[in-house]
Design a protein around this motif. Structure first.
Motif, PDB file in Angstrom:
ATOM      1  N   ASP A  73     -36.945  19.930 -41.843  1.00  0.00           N
ATOM      2  CA  ASP A  73     -37.123  19.924 -40.555  1.00  0.00           C
ATOM      3  C   ASP A  73     -37.738  21.162 -39.957  1.00  0.00           C
ATOM      4  O   ASP A  73     -38.836  21.259 -39.075  1.00  0.00           O
ATOM      5  CB  ASP A  73     -35.874  19.699 -39.647  1.00  0.00           C
ATOM      6  CG  ASP A  73     -34.681  20.670 -39.606  1.00  0.00           C
ATOM      7  OD1 ASP A  73     -35.000  21.707 -40.339  1.00  0.00           O
ATOM      8  OD2 ASP A  73     -33.404  20.150 -39.239  1.00  0.00           O
ATOM      9  N   PRO A  89     -35.447  17.537 -34.400  1.00  0.00           N
ATOM     10  CA  PRO A  89     -34.757  16.780 -35.600  1.00  0.00           C
ATOM     11  C   PRO A  89     -35.221  15.358 -35.586  1.00  0.00           C
ATOM     12  O   PRO A  89     -35.460  14.909 -36.452  1.00  0.00           O
ATOM     13  CB  PRO A  89     -33.353  16.878 -35.003  1.00  0.00           C
ATOM     14  CG  PRO A  89     -33.217  18.146 -34.141  1.00  0.00           C
ATOM     15  CD  PRO A  89     -34.514  18.390 -33.423  1.00  0.00           C
ATOM     16  N   ILE A 135     -31.979  21.012 -43.706  1.00  0.00           N
ATOM     17  CA  ILE A 135     -31.474  21.643 -42.194  1.00  0.00           C
ATOM     18  C   ILE A 135     -31.763  22.888 -42.196  1.00  0.00           C
ATOM     19  O   ILE A 135     -31.284  23.724 -42.945  1.00  0.00           O
ATOM     20  CB  ILE A 135     -30.257  21.109 -41.849  1.00  0.00           C
ATOM     21  CG1 ILE A 135     -30.232  19.580 -41.856  1.00  0.00           C
ATOM     22  CG2 ILE A 135     -30.227  21.462 -40.453  1.00  0.00           C
ATOM     23  CD1 ILE A 135     -28.810  19.004 -41.664  1.00  0.00           C
ATOM     24  N   THR A 156     -31.458  25.385 -39.667  1.00  0.00           N
ATOM     25  CA  THR A 156     -30.601  26.010 -38.675  1.00  0.00           C
ATOM     26  C   THR A 156     -30.405  27.436 -39.021  1.00  0.00           C
ATOM     27  O   THR A 156     -30.405  28.481 -38.448  1.00  0.00           O
ATOM     28  CB  THR A 156     -29.575  25.070 -38.327  1.00  0.00           C
ATOM     29  OG1 THR A 156     -28.780  24.621 -39.283  1.00  0.00           O
ATOM     30  CG2 THR A 156     -30.099  23.923 -37.445  1.00  0.00           C
ATOM     31  N   GLU A 167     -24.682  21.882 -34.460  1.00  0.00           N
ATOM     32  CA  GLU A 167     -25.839  21.543 -34.332  1.00  0.00           C
ATOM     33  C   GLU A 167     -26.112  21.125 -35.739  1.00  0.00           C
ATOM     34  O   GLU A 167     -27.034  20.040 -35.849  1.00  0.00           O
ATOM     35  CB  GLU A 167     -26.966  22.805 -33.857  1.00  0.00           C
ATOM     36  CG  GLU A 167     -28.255  22.203 -34.096  1.00  0.00           C
ATOM     37  CD  GLU A 167     -28.813  21.225 -33.319  1.00  0.00           C
ATOM     38  OE1 GLU A 167     -30.100  20.521 -33.623  1.00  0.00           O
ATOM     39  OE2 GLU A 167     -28.152  20.773 -32.126  1.00  0.00           O
ATOM     40  N   THR A 168     -26.015  21.630 -36.781  1.00  0.00           N
ATOM     41  CA  THR A 168     -26.281  21.657 -38.262  1.00  0.00           C
ATOM     42  C   THR A 168     -25.756  20.109 -38.565  1.00  0.00           C
ATOM     43  O   THR A 168     -26.426  19.173 -39.135  1.00  0.00           O
ATOM     44  CB  THR A 168     -25.902  22.659 -39.206  1.00  0.00           C
ATOM     45  OG1 THR A 168     -26.391  23.814 -38.744  1.00  0.00           O
ATOM     46  CG2 THR A 168     -26.235  22.142 -40.684  1.00  0.00           C
ATOM     47  N   SER A 192     -24.782  17.750 -36.326  1.00  0.00           N
ATOM     48  CA  SER A 192     -25.513  16.795 -35.617  1.00  0.00           C
ATOM     49  C   SER A 192     -26.695  16.118 -36.220  1.00  0.00           C
ATOM     50  O   SER A 192     -27.265  15.067 -36.470  1.00  0.00           O
ATOM     51  CB  SER A 192     -25.582  17.297 -34.048  1.00  0.00           C
ATOM     52  OG  SER A 192     -26.536  16.218 -33.516  1.00  0.00           O
ATOM     53  N   ARG A 193     -27.399  17.155 -36.660  1.00  0.00           N
ATOM     54  CA  ARG A 193     -28.589  16.968 -37.568  1.00  0.00           C
ATOM     55  C   ARG A 193     -28.451  16.129 -38.806  1.00  0.00           C
ATOM     56  O   ARG A 193     -29.058  15.299 -39.217  1.00  0.00           O
ATOM     57  CB  ARG A 193     -29.534  18.182 -38.000  1.00  0.00           C
ATOM     58  CG  ARG A 193     -30.106  18.920 -36.463  1.00  0.00           C
ATOM     59  CD  ARG A 193     -30.788  19.992 -37.108  1.00  0.00           C
ATOM     60  NE  ARG A 193     -31.417  20.704 -35.678  1.00  0.00           N
ATOM     61  CZ  ARG A 193     -32.513  21.564 -35.761  1.00  0.00           C
ATOM     62  NH1 ARG A 193     -33.352  21.536 -36.746  1.00  0.00           N
ATOM     63  NH2 ARG A 193     -32.774  22.351 -34.848  1.00  0.00           N
ATOM     64  N   TYR A 223     -29.843  12.571 -39.913  1.00  0.00           N
ATOM     65  CA  TYR A 223     -30.666  12.343 -41.128  1.00  0.00           C
ATOM     66  C   TYR A 223     -29.865  11.336 -41.918  1.00  0.00           C
ATOM     67  O   TYR A 223     -30.619  10.555 -42.712  1.00  0.00           O
ATOM     68  CB  TYR A 223     -30.846  13.750 -41.636  1.00  0.00           C
ATOM     69  CG  TYR A 223     -31.653  14.605 -40.806  1.00  0.00           C
ATOM     70  CD1 TYR A 223     -32.495  14.239 -39.650  1.00  0.00           C
ATOM     71  CD2 TYR A 223     -31.353  15.899 -40.950  1.00  0.00           C
ATOM     72  CE1 TYR A 223     -33.024  15.275 -39.039  1.00  0.00           C
ATOM     73  CE2 TYR A 223     -32.018  17.054 -40.247  1.00  0.00           C
ATOM     74  CZ  TYR A 223     -32.953  16.626 -39.451  1.00  0.00           C
ATOM     75  OH  TYR A 223     -33.473  17.473 -38.469  1.00  0.00           O
TER      76      TYR A 223
END
Length: 272
Positions: free
Chosen positions: A117, A122, A149, A151, A165-166, A168-169, A173
């Motif tokens: 990413d 995202p 990822i 982040t 956040e990680t 969530s991504r 994905y």
């Protein structure tokens, strides 16, 4: 997909285990791939940074699709183990570009890809993953999609919410078709364990000096461990040391640990 590719694809998937995580010493050219395979590698992964440097470009989407695919093809032809390719963001601006890249990767003989990413939203990588999955399905291919990822690697967002956040991504994905999640830039055991607990597909981390061992990472829930550009960096450091010794002192001791000429030459002759 050829019969050999399908066999390699099934083997590659099976290598992602916690009891013995898949350890990948990333290659950047045919010679490094053959050396790594001869050292006992169950699979070969490429490093886009190493490939870019070897072709005179910086890392970071500077390679062209054709350059990347040519290198992948050369490596798959030279080794007998499964190959997974680092394709950065997919080499293109839209869905059609990503589809063309995936078609080329399959034609080149790879059974997996890393797609990242970076600083993209995202949703952009989710779209690319969906396209990659659809393209592989149309080709009748078993392609392992490893979503990277960034982040932690790039220090994106608020450190206090970076883990969530990680995750969530990762969920986004996986829903888009990712078979694995790659989170480079994190080596502390607490964060790795938290990631592994919440991510439903094999977790891949990047290791280097100071990181837990492969076995230790397995106990934390990691199924795949990559060295990224680290092997290429070490090789270029060896070249610099040899040159500096030659120019500064006129000595050659740094060449002592080099692979013997007949051995290296033989490695490049066996598959031709």
């Amino acid at each position: 997909m050829t019969t050999e590719q399908l066999t390699n694809a099934r083997l590659f998937r099976s290598l992602h285990t916690l009891a013995g995580p898949l350890a990948l010493a990333n290659a950047w050219d045919v010679a490094s791939a053959r050396v790594i395979e001869a050292a006992g590698a169950p699979a070969i992964a490429t490093t886009s940074a190493g490939v870019a440097w070897s072709l005179g470009s910086p890392d970071g989407d500077a390679l062209t699709r054709d350059q990347a695919l040519e290198l992948i093809s050369r490596i798959t032809a030279a080794v007998s183990v499964p190959v997974t390719a680092d394709i950065e963001g997919g080499y293109g601006q839209d869905a059609a570009d990503v589809a063309e890249t995936i078609t080329g990767v399959l034609a080149a003989g790879a059974v997996g890809v890393n797609i990242e990413d970076g600083t993209r939203p995202p949703a952009e990588l989710a779209m690319r993953l969906t396209v990659a999955r659809q393209t592989a399905d149309r080709e009748g291919a078993d392609l392992f999609l490893n979503a990277r990822i960034d982040t932690y690697l790039f220090g994106l967002g608020d450190p206090d919410t970076r883990l969530e956040e990680t995750l969530s991504r990762a969920r986004l994905y996986v829903d888009a078709g990712a078979d694995g999640i790659f989170v480079p830039g994190v080596t502390d055991t607490t964060t790795i364990a938290a990631l592994a607990k919440e991510i439903s597909v094999p977790l891949n981390v990047m290791a280097g000096p100071g990181a837990p061992t492969v076995a230790e990472l397995g106990t934390l829930g990691v199924a795949r461990v990559s060295l990224g550009s680290g092997v290429a960096q070490a090789a270029y450091a060896a070249a610099r040391s040899a040159a500096q010794e030659l120019f500064d002192t006129g000595d050659y001791d740094s060449l002592t640990d080099g692979i013997a000429f007949p051995e290296l030459n033989a490695l490049l002759s066996e598959r031709h």
